[in-house]
Scaffold this active site. Structure first.
Site, PDB file in Angstrom:
ATOM      1  CE  LYS A  34      33.421  44.688  41.570  1.00  0.00           C
ATOM      2  NZ  LYS A  34      34.422  43.662  41.238  1.00  0.00           N
ATOM      3  NE  ARG A  73      38.830  37.417  43.729  1.00  0.00           N
ATOM      4  CZ  ARG A  73      38.541  38.654  43.322  1.00  0.00           C
ATOM      5  NH1 ARG A  73      38.781  39.690  44.088  1.00  0.00           N
ATOM      6  NH2 ARG A  73      38.011  38.862  42.134  1.00  0.00           N
ATOM      7  CE1 TYR A  97      36.548  63.298  71.376  1.00  0.00           C
ATOM      8  CE2 TYR A  97      36.202  63.165  68.994  1.00  0.00           C
ATOM      9  CZ  TYR A  97      35.699  63.234  70.293  1.00  0.00           C
ATOM     10  OH  TYR A  97      34.348  63.237  70.483  1.00  0.00           O
ATOM     11  CG  MET A 131      30.722  59.658  64.065  1.00  0.00           C
ATOM     12  SD  MET A 131      29.477  59.102  65.225  1.00  0.00           S
ATOM     13  CE  MET A 131      30.395  57.946  66.220  1.00  0.00           C
TER      14      MET A 131
HETATM   15  C1  LIG Z   1      35.284  44.153  40.198  1.00  0.00           C
HETATM   16  C2  LIG Z   1      35.697  43.290  39.059  1.00  0.00           C
HETATM   17  C3  LIG Z   1      36.027  43.850  37.805  1.00  0.00           C
HETATM   18  C4  LIG Z   1      36.186  45.334  37.582  1.00  0.00           C
HETATM   19  O1  LIG Z   1      37.455  45.725  38.068  1.00  0.00           O
HETATM   20  P1  LIG Z   1      38.011  47.226  37.989  1.00  0.00           P
HETATM   21  O2  LIG Z   1      39.391  47.117  38.512  1.00  0.00           O
HETATM   22  O3  LIG Z   1      37.123  48.043  38.862  1.00  0.00           O
HETATM   23  O4  LIG Z   1      37.954  47.652  36.569  1.00  0.00           O
HETATM   24  C5  LIG Z   1      36.259  42.978  36.748  1.00  0.00           C
HETATM   25  N1  LIG Z   1      36.201  41.638  36.917  1.00  0.00           N
HETATM   26  C6  LIG Z   1      35.937  41.063  38.113  1.00  0.00           C
HETATM   27  C7  LIG Z   1      35.912  39.592  38.241  1.00  0.00           C
HETATM   28  C8  LIG Z   1      35.685  41.873  39.228  1.00  0.00           C
HETATM   29  O5  LIG Z   1      35.419  41.310  40.415  1.00  0.00           O
END
Ligand SMILES: *Cc1c(COP(=O)(O)O)cnc(C)c1O
Length: 387
Positions: free
Chosen positions: A53, A151, A273, A326
């Site tokens: 993802k 969740r 800054y 920045m």
């Molecule tokens: C992002 C995610 C993972 C992977 O998790 P990692 O900690 O990056 O290994 C697995 N299952 C779900 C439901 C996730 O949202």
């Protein structure tokens, strides 16, 4: 095996896309492959899927997807249908699940792209079942059971409602039952075992289907957590799933930037800054072409009295001084040989000498966010993996 030296000193720059470029991102596809192989071997005979993802955690799905496929990965997880569509074009034969599940009215899109929704509620189950009934094809989908994260996924009461009328599942193929761990980065956390037992009990109320509970951290918790399939993400990308894990995953990302200017500032001056950093003796200051617009968090700013993150000039640590701007940061390079501390020289901001966990600690965030916030303006170079 990938060797440290290769990552530490990348091959000569390709002048076309890096001439004058301030930052340089190097992504080591051999390290991605090695990390996947380690996970795969560790969980065998369970299946090792890959979570890809958010554009493979910011590192580039287009390059990383095919590498994982070559290593034998066949099941991939994305968050959204749009990510699934992009992955489908890369890997026509992969099994793809989308965590976000079924948005109202998108069933035909999932079907058309051959992407499996992870159904997160009884409503989504009903909608998928109705769609499959309508087209007369029992398309596959997963069900997410909430085992304590609160969740996404079916809470126990909804699962009970499904279990009371299992005919709801007749119209489609239940290809996965999954849940997600809340505390797998803290191996001793009692919630891990609580979720594991709960998931194991809850999944038995559904028809038999491949079960999956563990992300990267869960993989490290041991065989009892592996079920039929695991779903690591961060470990594939070189992040350590837990601080004291028994294996260090290979470094995948190296972020470097160039020194624009080096000067000696006299005692009594302030840097950057807000004039937050005072110097009470002459210091050599290097100004480096990277800043918060590149994903280097402003929280890393190091005013007086704050313990600063070190960047690396070759083997030499150089503490950050003053605020992150920045497009610029300033480093204390006093005493570092000129061959490293000179205009145009590369500085390692993230990489073998500055692990993701270290910069995440200083930035008061998680290493996941360091990856996904990475700059878009720095040219990216992929090494290894027949890149
Ligand atoms: C992002 C995610 C993972 C992977 O998790 P990692 O900690 O990056 O290994 C697995 N299952 C779900 C439901 C996730 O949202």
């Amino acid at each position: 095996m990938r060797d440290e030296a290769k990552t530490a000193s990348p091959p000569a720059l390709d002048i076309d896309d890096t001439a004058g470029a301030p930052g340089l991102i190097t992504i080591d596809l051999d390290a991605v492959a090695a990390n996947y192989r380690h996970l795969r071997d560790r969980v065998a005979p369970s299946e090792c899927a890959a979570v890809i993802k958010a554009d493979a955690y910011g590192l580039g799905m287009a390059k990383i997807g095919p590498v994982l496929w070559r290593e034998g990965c066949r099941t991939f997880y994305v968050a959204t249908i749009a990510e699934g569509r992009a992955l489908r074009q890369l890997l026509p034969k992969a099994t793809i699940y989308a965590f976000d599940g079924l948005m109202p009215g998108t069933a035909d899109l999932f079907a058309e792209l051959d992407i499996r929704p992870v159904l997160n509620s009884i409503e989504e189950i009903r909608e998928w079942a109705a769609y499959c009934g309508k087209i007369g094809t029992p398309l596959p989908a997963g069900i997410h059971i909430d085992s304590g994260m609160n969740r996404l996924g079916l809470p126990e009461a909804e699962l009970d409602a499904v279990a009371e009328d299992l005919s709801l599942l007749d119209a489609f193929t239940l290809s996965l039952v999954m849940s997600h761990l809340a505390c797998s980065d803290v191996p001793k956390h009692p919630k891990n075992e609580a979720q594991r037992t709960r998931f194991d009990a809850l999944r038995r109320r559904l028809p038999a289907a491949p079960a999956s509970l563990s992300n990267s951290g869960g993989v490290m918790l041991g065989e009892a957590y592996h079920f039929d399939q695991v779903r690591p993400g961060i470990a594939i990308y070189g992040g350590q799933p837990a601080p004291d894990a028994d294996h260090r995953f290979a470094n995948v990302l190296t972020l470097e930037s160039r020194i624009l200017q080096v000067r000696t500032s006299p005692a009594g001056e302030t840097i950057g800054y807000g004039a937050t950093r005072h110097i009470d003796a002459p210091r050599r200051i290097a100004t480096v072409a990277i800043g918060y617009a590149d994903g280097i968090s402003w929280v890393l700013s190091a005013g007086d009295g704050k313990s600063p993150l070190n960047a690396y000039l070759g083997p030499h640590p150089a503490p950050l001084m003053g605020r992150v701007s920045m497009d610029l940061i300033t480093l204390d390079v006093t005493g570092i040989p000129e061959e490293y501390a000179s205009r145009g020289a590369l500085v390692q901001i993230i990489g073998p000498r500055v692990p993701l966990e270290t910069i995440a600690d200083y930035a008061q965030t998680v290493h996941y966010e360091i990856l996904t916030n990475l700059c878009r303006r720095a040219p990216r170079r992929y090494v290894g993996g027949d890149a």
